[in-house]
Design an enzyme around this catalytic site. Structure first.
Site, PDB file in Angstrom:
ATOM      1  NE  ARG A 275      -0.891  -1.117 -33.630  1.00 54.39           N
ATOM      2  CZ  ARG A 275      -1.427  -0.743 -32.470  1.00 54.39           C
ATOM      3  NH1 ARG A 275      -2.726  -0.618 -32.367  1.00 54.39           N
ATOM      4  NH2 ARG A 275      -0.666  -0.499 -31.427  1.00 54.39           N
TER       5      ARG A 275
ATOM      6  CD  GLU B 160       4.350   6.381 -18.520  1.00 57.81           C
ATOM      7  OE1 GLU B 160       3.683   6.092 -19.537  1.00 57.81           O
ATOM      8  OE2 GLU B 160       4.669   7.540 -18.210  1.00 57.81           O
TER       9      GLU B 160
HETATM   10  P1  AMP Z   1       6.309  -1.783 -25.527  1.00 56.69           P
HETATM   11  O1  AMP Z   1       5.907  -2.966 -24.690  1.00 56.69           O
HETATM   12  O2  AMP Z   1       6.461  -0.531 -24.716  1.00 56.69           O
HETATM   13  O3  AMP Z   1       7.500  -2.070 -26.394  1.00 56.69           O
HETATM   14  O4  AMP Z   1       5.067  -1.448 -26.470  1.00 56.69           O
HETATM   15  C1  AMP Z   1       4.869  -2.167 -27.628  1.00 56.69           C
HETATM   16  C2  AMP Z   1       3.427  -2.413 -27.909  1.00 56.69           C
HETATM   17  O5  AMP Z   1       2.623  -1.271 -27.693  1.00 56.69           O
HETATM   18  C3  AMP Z   1       3.250  -2.792 -29.361  1.00 56.69           C
HETATM   19  O6  AMP Z   1       2.400  -3.940 -29.422  1.00 56.69           O
HETATM   20  C4  AMP Z   1       2.643  -1.571 -30.027  1.00 56.69           C
HETATM   21  O7  AMP Z   1       1.559  -1.962 -30.845  1.00 56.69           O
HETATM   22  C5  AMP Z   1       2.158  -0.685 -28.897  1.00 56.69           C
HETATM   23  N1  AMP Z   1       2.729   0.689 -28.951  1.00 56.69           N
HETATM   24  C6  AMP Z   1       3.562   1.243 -28.039  1.00 56.69           C
HETATM   25  N2  AMP Z   1       3.871   2.504 -28.355  1.00 56.69           N
HETATM   26  C7  AMP Z   1       3.237   2.771 -29.518  1.00 56.69           C
HETATM   27  C8  AMP Z   1       3.185   3.917 -30.396  1.00 56.69           C
HETATM   28  N3  AMP Z   1       3.842   5.056 -30.133  1.00 56.69           N
HETATM   29  N4  AMP Z   1       2.442   3.820 -31.532  1.00 56.69           N
HETATM   30  C9  AMP Z   1       1.775   2.691 -31.813  1.00 56.69           C
HETATM   31  N5  AMP Z   1       1.791   1.586 -31.043  1.00 56.69           N
HETATM   32  C10 AMP Z   1       2.509   1.615 -29.903  1.00 56.69           C
END
Ligand code: AMP
Length: 177
Positions: free
Chosen positions: A65, A102
């Site tokens: 996205r 996770e």
């Molecule tokens: P992180 O590595 O945990 O910061 O996760 C970020 C990535 O996961 C981004 O590219 C987001 O598109 C996706 N992502 C994580 N959590 C969500 C959420 N609650 N809603 C939508 N996309 C998420």
């Protein structure tokens, strides 16, 4: 612009989908923002407001996205667009960076020749959660010797320690939960 888009309008358009893609996740769906020409344009205006054409060499977007926002921002700033993709998707030679999930780990990749040393980069993703993805992406940009001007997110989940992982980099987010 006569009627500037507000953060609140964008926040209202983001749709929360409980338990997607799995139980316990509150998925932030940005498709209603994209579908509204005014809100989409307003989001790109916000993402690019600290910069002008000529002050950014490349806008780097994170799979998948992040591509949507980064590509539009790149056009507006007259800068190139560079994708950071999930491992195994880029066709040319890549650098890869692992990061923890996770359960288990994942890996992102960039083409070895995607950025010139010293290139001024804007790094964009749709959402900052734990920060693992963005930190891995930032490490790839820095590995090519490029300079990160700013890391921008449309959404930040501030109850997760994402910012901690990006310490030392200027971070912005438009809608904070
Ligand atoms: P992180 O590595 O945990 O910061 O996760 C970020 C990535 O996961 C981004 O590219 C987001 O598109 C996706 N992502 C994580 N959590 C969500 C959420 N609650 N809603 C939508 N996309 C998420």
């Amino acid at each position: 612009m006569t009627n500037p888009v507000t953060r609140e309008e964008i926040a209202r358009a983001i749709r929360n989908i409980p338990d997607f893609p799995k139980a316990g996740i509150q998925f932030k769906d940005i498709t209603p923002v994209l579908a509204d020409a005014r809100l989409f344009a307003g989001t790109i205006d916000w993402l690019t407001e600290h910069h002008k054409p000529g002050s950014v060499d490349a806008v780097v977007g994170i799979d998948a996205r992040g591509f949507i926002f980064a590509a539009a921002a790149a056009i507006k700033l007259n800068a190139g667009f560079v994708p950071i993709r999930k491992k195994g998707k880029l066709p040319f030679q890549t650098h890869e960076q692992d990061y923890a999930l996770e359960y288990g780990s994942a890996s992102v990749a960039i083409h070895v020749d995607a950025l010139k040393p010293g290139a001024r980069v804007l790094l964009i993703d749709d959402l900052l959660a734990t920060g693992g993805t963005a930190a891995a992406a930032a490490a790839l940009v820095q590995r090519l010797g490029a300079h990160i001007l700013e890391v921008s997110f449309v959404i930040e989940l501030s109850f997760l320690p994402g910012r901690e992982k990006l310490k030392g980099l200027p971070i912005r987010s438009l809608v904070v939960y």
